[in-house]
Motif scaffolding. Structure first.
Motif: not given
Length: 128
Positions: A39-43, A51-60
Motif C-alpha cells: 500500500s505504500h509502494s503502489y501508486v 494541486e501538487k500535494q504529493g501522494k497518499t498510501d493506496s487502499n487498493y
C-alpha cells in the motif's frame, strides 16, 4: 521568485540551456511484478493528491500482473484530468499503472530530479 527561479539563480547563475523534455528525460519502460508492491509502494492515480500535494498510501493494491516501475527521484504525473495537477517526486521506489506517467531523467548529473520536478510541476507545464 518561484522555487524554479530560485534553483536557477542558485545552481545556474549564468542561466540554463533550453532543451526539449525528450532530450533530458523519458518515460519509464521497466516493469515490476505486482507481488513486489504494498500500500505504500503502489501508486495509482487516485493516490496522487491534487494541486501538487504529493501522494497518499493506496487502499487498493493489485496482486497480479506487471506494473510500471518507478525509482526514488522519478516524477509521477496523473495521466487523467491534468487540471487536477497530480504530481509527485518519488521518495522511494515502487510500481504504478498506466494512468500514471513515470518520468525519469536520462542523466541525474545533468538534470537533477528536483529541478525536473519543479519544471514539470509549474503551472505553465499543466496549462500546455
Amino acid at each position: 521568485m518561484s522555487k524554479l527561479g530560485e534553483l536557477i539563480a542558485e545552481l545556474c547563475p549564468e542561466g540554463v540551456e533550453f532543451r526539449p523534455l525528450g532530450g533530458v528525460a523519458h518515460y519509464s519502460s521497466e516493469r515490476i511484478d505486482a507481488k513486489e508492491v504494498d500500500s505504500h509502494s503502489y501508486v495509482g492515480v487516485d493516490n496522487l493528491l491534487p494541486e501538487k500535494q504529493g501522494k497518499t498510501d493506496s487502499n487498493y493494491v493489485p496482486t497480479k500482473g506487471r506494473l510500471i516501475r518507478f525509482l526514488e527521484g522519478d516524477i509521477l504525473i496523473g495521466n487523467i484530468r491534468p487540471y487536477l495537477k497530480k504530481i509527485w517526486l518519488a521518495t522511494h521506489g515502487g510500481g504504478t499503472n498506466g494512468d500514471v506517467l513515470v518520468i525519469q531523467a536520462y542523466d541525474r548529473r545533468i538534470m537533477s530530479p528536483e529541478f525536473l520536478f519543479y519544471v514539470l510541476s509549474s503551472d505553465l507545464f499543466f496549462l500546455l
